[in-house]
Design an enzyme around this catalytic site. Structure first.
Site, PDB file in Angstrom:
ATOM      1  N   SER A  49      39.720   4.660  41.163  1.00 44.11           N
ATOM      2  CA  SER A  49      40.029   6.075  41.393  1.00 44.11           C
ATOM      3  C   SER A  49      38.739   6.816  41.713  1.00 44.11           C
ATOM      4  CB  SER A  49      40.658   6.689  40.137  1.00 44.11           C
ATOM      5  OG  SER A  49      40.552   8.098  40.224  1.00 44.11           O
ATOM      6  N   HIS A  55      42.147   4.462  45.314  1.00 41.90           N
ATOM      7  CA  HIS A  55      43.100   5.382  44.685  1.00 41.90           C
ATOM      8  C   HIS A  55      42.586   6.820  44.812  1.00 41.90           C
ATOM      9  CE1 HIS A  55      46.373   6.293  41.848  1.00 41.90           C
ATOM     10  NE2 HIS A  55      45.531   7.127  41.245  1.00 41.90           N
ATOM     11  N   ASP A  98      43.219  10.658  43.935  1.00 44.64           N
ATOM     12  CA  ASP A  98      43.924  11.561  43.027  1.00 44.64           C
ATOM     13  C   ASP A  98      43.937  12.976  43.592  1.00 44.64           C
ATOM     14  OD1 ASP A  98      44.759   9.936  40.777  1.00 44.64           O
ATOM     15  OD2 ASP A  98      42.622   9.610  40.427  1.00 44.64           O
ATOM     16  N   MET A 156      45.091  16.679  43.320  1.00 53.09           N
ATOM     17  CA  MET A 156      45.529  17.596  42.249  1.00 53.09           C
ATOM     18  C   MET A 156      45.560  19.019  42.775  1.00 53.09           C
ATOM     19  SD  MET A 156      43.387  16.162  39.019  1.00 53.09           S
ATOM     20  CE  MET A 156      43.278  14.408  38.661  1.00 53.09           C
ATOM     21  N   HIS A 164      47.812   9.431  45.240  1.00 51.84           N
ATOM     22  CA  HIS A 164      48.592   9.820  44.049  1.00 51.84           C
ATOM     23  C   HIS A 164      48.674  11.344  44.044  1.00 51.84           C
ATOM     24  CE1 HIS A 164      48.542   9.999  39.333  1.00 51.84           C
ATOM     25  NE2 HIS A 164      49.680  10.425  39.845  1.00 51.84           N
ATOM     26  N   MET A 202      49.456  14.550  42.614  1.00 51.32           N
ATOM     27  CA  MET A 202      49.760  15.322  41.398  1.00 51.32           C
ATOM     28  C   MET A 202      49.884  16.778  41.820  1.00 51.32           C
ATOM     29  SD  MET A 202      47.149  13.319  38.904  1.00 51.32           S
ATOM     30  CE  MET A 202      46.248  12.635  40.280  1.00 51.32           C
ATOM     31  N   MET A 242      51.937   6.351  34.452  1.00 46.84           N
ATOM     32  CA  MET A 242      50.779   7.066  33.891  1.00 46.84           C
ATOM     33  C   MET A 242      50.585   6.635  32.438  1.00 46.84           C
ATOM     34  SD  MET A 242      49.559   8.695  36.372  1.00 46.84           S
ATOM     35  CE  MET A 242      48.182   9.323  35.393  1.00 46.84           C
ATOM     36  N   GLY A 263      38.777   9.581  32.410  1.00 51.53           N
ATOM     37  CA  GLY A 263      38.068   9.334  31.158  1.00 51.53           C
ATOM     38  C   GLY A 263      38.865   9.565  29.888  1.00 51.53           C
ATOM     39  N   ASP A 308      47.946   3.657  35.511  1.00 50.30           N
ATOM     40  CA  ASP A 308      46.881   4.620  35.798  1.00 50.30           C
ATOM     41  C   ASP A 308      46.487   5.399  34.547  1.00 50.30           C
ATOM     42  OD1 ASP A 308      45.189   6.470  36.939  1.00 50.30           O
ATOM     43  OD2 ASP A 308      46.686   7.340  38.302  1.00 50.30           O
TER      44      ASP A 308
HETATM   45  C1  DX5 Z   1      44.420  10.987  36.099  1.00 51.98           C
HETATM   46  C2  DX5 Z   1      44.290  10.197  37.375  1.00 51.98           C
HETATM   47  C3  DX5 Z   1      43.657   8.880  37.207  1.00 51.98           C
HETATM   48  C4  DX5 Z   1      42.268   8.924  36.653  1.00 51.98           C
HETATM   49  C5  DX5 Z   1      41.990   7.641  35.958  1.00 51.98           C
HETATM   50  O1  DX5 Z   1      45.082  12.167  36.359  1.00 51.98           O
HETATM   51  O2  DX5 Z   1      45.564   9.987  37.960  1.00 51.98           O
HETATM   52  O3  DX5 Z   1      43.704   8.135  38.426  1.00 51.98           O
HETATM   53  O4  DX5 Z   1      41.283   9.146  37.615  1.00 51.98           O
HETATM   54  O5  DX5 Z   1      40.744   7.731  35.370  1.00 51.98           O
HETATM   55  P1  DX5 Z   1      40.281   6.754  34.218  1.00 51.98           P
HETATM   56  O6  DX5 Z   1      40.375   5.347  34.736  1.00 51.98           O
HETATM   57  O7  DX5 Z   1      38.905   7.184  33.936  1.00 51.98           O
HETATM   58  O8  DX5 Z   1      41.231   6.970  33.053  1.00 51.98           O
HETATM   59 ZN    ZN Z   2      45.820   8.567  39.726  1.00 49.53          ZN
END
Ligand code: DX5
Ligand code: ZN
Length: 222
Positions: free
Chosen positions: A9, A34, A36, A38, A67, A69, A138, A146, A174
């Site tokens: 990601s 990946h 993300d 948002m 992804h 969101m 998820m 993190g 994820d």
């Molecule tokens: C969270 C994201 C993840 C995130 C994962 O909203 O969808 O893809 O970046 O990060 P780690 O691997 O650090 O949990």
């Molecule tokens: Zn993600």
């Protein structure tokens, strides 16, 4: 389970050097990138959208795993496809017409995914199974990298695996994936792993290679 896909990601990468970071994880041996997305509405955080995805598309030939969101994914599906996304995943929680949204994603030439937040039961997938290429489970509440892995998803992955009944659909997990948690989800049926912090720690290609190898090694014997 040698063929588990690793999808770093980029949320955990250095956004100031995004194209270089994508090149580095590509060279380090990842399978998918990946992305993300948002919107500051569905999740509290804001990241990027189609223009930035398009701007870094040249950095790799590997699949872009988007992804979304966002509260209104239908509005921009065409733009994500044009920007070069290969997989487009929407959240079940925001799709009033999930069947139609998934059909649209495939009509755009992309693979279609549905993501489920930790609280979301898998039953919503039952009548769209044949529209699916991917289920994104998820294992944290989305919005931030993190966070700690939520073990309640392990049973859910196994139930999704049963529901899929042999269909060729990836189960991607994820959030909080590390060499310690990866075996738990792969054993339950996961076929793809998103990892942000666990891949991008170290900050250079050599570290990324070791981090990806450590995740692969943790599931190699399963
Ligand atoms: C969270 C994201 C993840 C995130 C994962 O909203 O969808 O893809 O970046 O990060 P780690 O691997 O650090 O949990
Ligand atoms: Zn993600």
């Amino acid at each position: 389970m040698a063929n588990v896909k690793i999808a770093p990601s980029v949320l955990a990468s250095d956004f100031g050097r995004l194209a270089d970071e994508i090149r580095a994880v590509d060279a380090a041996g990842c399978d998918w990138i990946h992305l993300d997305v948002m919107d500051g509405h569905f999740v509290p955080n804001l990241t990027f959208g189609p223009p930035i995805i398009q701007a870094v598309r040249h950095a790799t030939d590997k699949p872009f795993d988007a992804h979304l969101m966002v509260s209104n994914p239908d509005r921009l599906l065409v733009e994500y496809a044009k920007a070069g996304c290969n997989l487009i995943t929407v959240h079940a929680e925001v799709c009033d017409h999930l069947d139609r949204t998934l059909a649209q994603i495939r009509d755009l030439g992309c693979r279609a995914g549905v993501s489920l937040n930790p609280h979301m039961p898998e039953d919503c997938l039952r009548y769209v199974l044949d529209r699916l290429d991917l289920v994104l489970v998820m294992s944290v509440n989305p919005g931030f990298g993190g966070q700690s892995f939520l073990p309640t998803v392990i049973d859910k992955i196994a139930r999704i695996n049963q529901l899929l009944d042999g269909r060729v659909v990836d189960i991607e997990v994820d959030g909080g994936i590390t060499p310690e948690t990866a075996p738990l989800v792969v054993e339950a049926g996961a076929t793809a792993l998103v990892a942000g912090s666990a891949v991008f720690k170290g900050g250079n290609e050599e570290a990324y290679r070791k981090n990806i190898e450590a995740i692969r090694a943790s599931v190699a014997s399963l």
